[in-house]
Design a protein around this motif. Structure first.
Motif, short mmCIF file in Angstrom:
data_model
loop_
_atom_site.label_atom_id
_atom_site.label_comp_id
_atom_site.label_asym_id
_atom_site.label_seq_id
_atom_site.Cartn_x
_atom_site.Cartn_y
_atom_site.Cartn_z
N PRO A 69 0.84 -1.33 -0.01
CA PRO A 69 0.16 0.01 0.02
C PRO A 69 0.63 1.29 0.13
N ASP A 72 2.30 1.78 -3.57
CA ASP A 72 0.93 2.09 -4.33
C ASP A 72 1.02 3.35 -4.15
N LEU A 73 1.10 4.19 -3.24
CA LEU A 73 0.80 5.74 -2.99
C LEU A 73 2.23 6.43 -3.53
N VAL A 155 -6.81 6.60 -2.42
CA VAL A 155 -5.82 5.62 -2.02
C VAL A 155 -5.63 6.04 -0.49
N ILE A 159 -6.55 3.36 2.80
CA ILE A 159 -5.71 3.03 3.73
C ILE A 159 -6.05 3.43 5.14
N ALA A 171 -4.77 -0.75 -1.69
CA ALA A 171 -4.61 0.74 -2.37
C ALA A 171 -4.37 0.52 -3.64
N LEU A 175 -8.49 -1.72 -5.12
CA LEU A 175 -9.12 -0.41 -5.39
C LEU A 175 -9.49 -0.15 -6.87
#
Length: 274
Positions: A69, A72-73, A155, A159, A171, A175
């Motif tokens: 996650p 991903d961000l 995102v 989270i 995320a 998603l």
């Protein structure tokens, strides 16, 4: 646009990976860098310090089971920074190998684009299960687009609101697959996701399983994600064979054109996807 036409100026392909990594990952990244430069794009790697610099501390604290996650961000925030000077920013996971670069144009979406994913796993009773997902192991964004800022906000919200230990795809894949209508962004074809179940099938020559995966593809593959996140963890109760992915990378990196997965086991299917 054909696969051999160069992209216009203003496109960057970027990747990130810790300094300590397996040699096969470097080989994958080299194929991505070659692909980017072949199509006239800039290529950048981003070290961990810069990659995670803008991640809120509370996000990192929540990623105690899976780092995914946070990454991903991080790719979204890095893309937004790069779009201050580039027209297009294209992210590629470090465990993606490209072997048919001439046949894989660099994505130039009107707004955003993500990889179309066919995921293979097993039900508890051993039957195969396939999921039609959207994934971010390859994604691209255009300067001036509206989706990137919206997705960053989504995102962060996903989270923040998730209960219990964060799941790997909260995320990312989950998603993207269930949080948006498919027409929200463009979908990229020809890039497979080789799950641990598929990698085992390829390694053992399990033709029926490989053909079942292949039957749902829309075209032969020119690149694939090799699921580094699962390398050191059992998947559905089965531990990974440490030699499987390096052998697969060597085989794929030596190819120079599109292929159906069954070609990797010398058992071409007689029935091709429509």
């Amino acid at each position: 646009m054909t696969g051999t036409e160069a992209m216009p100026p203003g496109t960057v392909v970027f990747q990130s990976m810790p300094e300590a990594r397996q040699p096969w990952v470097d080989k994958c990244m080299t194929t991505v860098a070659d692909w980017a430069r072949h199509h006239g794009a800039d290529y950048r790697t981003v070290g961990d310090a810069g990659f995670f610099a803008k991640i809120p501390v509370w996000v990192l604290e929540r990623c105690d089971t899976w780092i995914n996650p946070a990454t991903d961000l991080a790719r979204l925030l890095t893309a937004r920074r790069l779009l201050a000077t580039y027209s297009y920013a294209v992210w590629v996971d470090a465990d993606v190998v490209v072997w048919g670069g001439d046949f894989l144009p660099l994505p130039r979406p009107l707004d955003a684009a993500f990889a179309r994913e066919r995921w293979m796993e097993h039900w508890p009773d051993g039957r195969l299960r396939f999921l039609d997902n959207v994934s971010n192991f390859v994604c691209a964004f255009a300067a001036g687009g509206s989706f990137l800022d919206r997705h960053i906000a989504d995102v962060l919200a996903a989270i923040r609101s998730a209960t219990g230990p964060l799941k790997m795809g909260v995320a990312g894949t989950s998603l993207l697959t269930r949080g948006y209508p498919r027409e929200t962004f463009e979908l990229l074809d020809g890039i497979g996701n080789f799950s641990p179940a598929l990698e085992r099938a390829l390694a053992t020559g399990a033709a029926d399983d490989v053909w079942a995966y292949e039957a749902g593809l829309t075209r032969p593959l020119v690149a694939a994600n090799l699921c580094l996140s699962h390398e050191d963890r059992p998947f559905q109760g089965v531990a990974a064979d440490a030699a499987t992915i390096p052998r697969l990378v060597d085989t794929l990196a030596a190819r120079r054109g599109p292929l159906w997965p069954s070609e990797l086991i010398g058992r071409k299917s007689h029935v091709r996807p429509a």
